[in-house]
Design an enzyme around this catalytic site. Structure first.
Site, short mmCIF file in Angstrom:
data_model
loop_
_atom_site.label_atom_id
_atom_site.label_comp_id
_atom_site.label_asym_id
_atom_site.label_seq_id
_atom_site.Cartn_x
_atom_site.Cartn_y
_atom_site.Cartn_z
N GLU A 1 -74.37 38.85 31.88
CA GLU A 1 -75.64 38.10 31.49
C GLU A 1 -76.44 38.03 30.42
O GLU A 1 -75.87 38.59 28.65
CB GLU A 1 -76.83 39.66 31.78
CG GLU A 1 -78.06 38.96 31.46
CD GLU A 1 -78.18 37.88 32.27
OE1 GLU A 1 -79.38 36.76 31.59
OE2 GLU A 1 -78.33 37.89 33.50
N THR B 1 -78.67 32.39 35.99
CA THR B 1 -78.16 33.51 36.62
C THR B 1 -78.34 32.73 38.46
O THR B 1 -76.69 32.32 38.25
CB THR B 1 -78.79 34.53 36.23
OG1 THR B 1 -78.61 34.62 35.10
CG2 THR B 1 -77.66 35.67 37.38
#
Length: 632
Positions: free
Chosen positions: A252, A294
């Site tokens: 991330e 994402t």
């Protein structure tokens, strides 16, 4: 207040106040880039043109309704600006209609949204307060009591003002409304509110594309893929990991600038730095995500298609037909799964994962989440990997399992006891907190590798690690300049879009690979390593180990990185030196440069064509018309 002192109609006052405020936001908060005096003038004009058109409508109402219209128009307009500002602080982008349909994500944002709200933001509503006071206290003084001719004149002038704005924009940026890849150009030239109207028109057009699609576009797209994308020969690495498990770790918000770098004299990612020596590490690997972040990175790596320029494919087209990696791997005997300790509905994953062909999704309900082992967006990375091991070990082999980490997510909160390096010292709290959370993720991955070795899974697996998208946006360029010791030019900004990409195959030494690469290339690379034939696949990426690769990596806004050039913000740069080679002709220069393609133009045309083909596949849901078994 006397009539002599105050005889300017409120709609004129509102136009001046609202237009000036909007310009200040454009210029000093959004920090929209300007290349010449004409762009500066257009940026100044467009907020007044938009405001005048809306507020001038009030003259068609009687006094009481006129005041009410002005009050609520100013309030709603200010809220539109403010919501865009909140969005911009996190994503350096503007809201689109598809993003509004992702509102279900907001419930999970928590402190992320709160950290984007600043007390001085209240000043953005100062003009609204002034308009409300004047309309309440002095309605008879500030109302515009025009006859029909005066009302028509006010509306006509507002429309002419808007036409003047659009004419200037077309002179400065010909075919502006065809250049929808870059929202900043639209806002800069026609204004935030006209951009939102245009976005609504685009939304209605894209919704209609699926209804009217019939598959006739497929031959042209497949021909392009066969001629321009598919390599002529298999790479030397084809089948190098045949039959092995695939463990994919999505890191991330990890960007490449932290790799082999330090903060306060400490290595930021010591484990990842060491991993380079025993992996294939792609040092010029770019994320290609857009508003879906994402989820966009997931879409890219599973499909080798581009994300959409507006919204997230996971939301807008989650029930389309796809030919994704999980489906292909499943057909070749693999069990496929995702590990992510978040709500299964976040980014519409529960729907999209079915469309992609995953067998199992281990969401937040699969984990024991407490106040002690979670922060920010959810379960910390260390307990996340630790708790995932029992599921990983119980899976049927071979498997393809994707892990999505959370700790290094904006706003990069971390408990003091979990931080093993100190924060940076700059004017950006976001950047300061970024380094300790990156280090925490690095330590979590290191422990995961140890657990894999102890479990016996390590030797039978290849491990792929990838940063999913940027963590530090352009909003923090001043602090980034301080940290990196150089100005963040448009060229440097593109360089900051690089994210780490490792392919770790136990028993193989690997090496550092400098060729340009991107998330679009992940799917064909993994399938090739596993020895899975995919000649009939439709994709826009190529095997990273192939000698016959495309010359460019396209970014979703139309910018690109090629072997020789970087194109961004209308400028063509030498990729290695960063030297500006040419500026895209605009305004009056366009005619004299007509016919001169320029150094970046040939690649730019290929990029636009490829993005357009990918959009057609998604908007039209064209895979429903294609038989992947027969390649037709």
């Amino acid at each position: 207040m006397s009539k002599k002192l105050f005889n300017i109609p409120l709609y004129i006052i509102a136009t001046v106040l609202f237009g000036l405020k909007t310009y200040i936001v454009y210029r000093f908060i959004f920090e929209i880039s300007l290349d010449n005096v004409m762009q500066e003038f257009i940026l100044f004009v467009n907020p007044f043109a938009s405001a005048f058109l809306v507020f001038a409508l009030s003259v068609w109402f009687k006094d009481r309704r006129q005041m009410k219209f002005l009050r609520y128009a100013a309030l709603i307009g200010s809220l539109v600006i403010y919501f865009n500002l909140i969005f911009y602080r996190n994503f350096t982008d503007f809201i689109t209609i598809p993003v509004l349909f992702q509102g279900s994500n907001a419930a999970d944002l928590g402190s992320s949204i709160l950290s984007l709200v600043h007390i001085p933001d209240l000043l953005l509503f100062l003009d609204v307060a002034i308009i409300w006071v004047l309309s309440r206290k002095y309605p008879s003084v500030v109302s515009a009591g025009y006859h029909k001719r005066g009302k028509t004149l006010a509306l006509s002038v507002s429309l002419l003002f808007l036409l003047f704005n659009y004419t200037l924009a077309e002179i400065e940026r010909p075919q502006l409304l065809q250049r929808t890849f870059d929202r900043e150009y639209l806002v800069k030239n026609i204004g935030l509110f006209n951009y939102h109207i245009y976005d609504a028109v685009l939304q209605s057009k894209t919704k209609a594309q699926r209804v009217f699609a019939d598959g006739n576009e497929m031959p042209e797209i497949t021909e392009y893929v066969d001629e321009q994308v598919q390599p002529d020969e298999k790479s030397d690495m084809f089948g190098a990991a045949k039959g092995k498990n695939v463990i994919f770790i999505s890191l991330e918000s990890v960007q490449s600038f932290v790799i082999n770098n330090k903060v306060n004299g400490e290595e930021i990612t010591p484990f990842l730095n060491d991993l380079i020596d025993e992996s294939y590490y792609f040092e010029n690997f770019y994320h290609q995500t857009e508003q879906g972040k994402t989820s966009d990175s997931e879409f890219l790596i599973e499909n080798s298609l581009y994300p959409l320029s507006r919204g997230a494919v996971f939301f807008t087209h989650g029930q389309n037909e796809y030919h994704a990696s999980p489906e292909i791997l499943g057909e070749n005997g693999y069990f496929t799964s995702v590990f992510h300790s978040n709500n299964k509905s976040f980014w519409n994953r529960d729907v999209m994962y079915d469309s992609l062909g995953y067998d199992k999704f281990f969401d937040v309900d699969s984990y024991e989440v407490t106040e002690e082992n979670s922060i920010g967006w959810g379960l910390k990375d260390k307990p996340f990997f630790e708790q995932s091991m029992k599921y990983l070990q119980s899976q049927k082999q071979p498997f393809y399992s994707k892990f999505i980490t959370l700790t290094n997510h904006y706003p990069f909160d971390l408990d003091e006891e979990d931080a093993s390096i100190d924060q940076y010292d700059s004017n950006s709290k976001t950047l300061n907190q970024y380094f300790p959370t990156v280090r925490y993720t690095d330590e979590a991955v290191e422990q995961f590798f140890k657990d894999l070795k102890e479990s016996g899974l390590y030797e039978d697996s290849i491990i792929v690690l990838m940063g999913d998208h940027y963590g530090i946006s352009e909003f923090h360029n001043k602090a980034m300049s301080q940290y990196l010791g150089k100005e963040i030019t448009p060229y440097e900004h593109i360089q900051l879009q690089r994210v780490p990409f490792f392919i770790h195959i136990p028993g193989q030494k690997g090496g550092v690979i400098s060729d340009i690469a991107g998330q679009i290339d992940v799917k064909p690379t993994i399938l090739s390593l596993l020895g899975i034939e995919s000649e009939d696949d439709i994709r826009f990426g190529t095997d990273l180990f192939s000698k016959d690769r495309k010359e460019f990596i396209a970014l979703r806004n139309g910018d690109f990185v090629s072997d020789d050039y970087i194109y961004t913000k209308g400028q063509c740069y030498d990729r290695k030196s960063g030297e500006v080679l040419e500026t895209e002709p605009t305004g009056l220069d366009q005619e004299q440069k007509d016919g001169n393609e320029g150094l970046c133009q040939p690649v730019k045309e290929k990029v636009e064509k490829e993005l357009s083909y990918s959009d057609k596949l998604i908007y039209g849901d064209l895979f429903r018309f294609y038989d992947f078994n027969n390649g037709e």
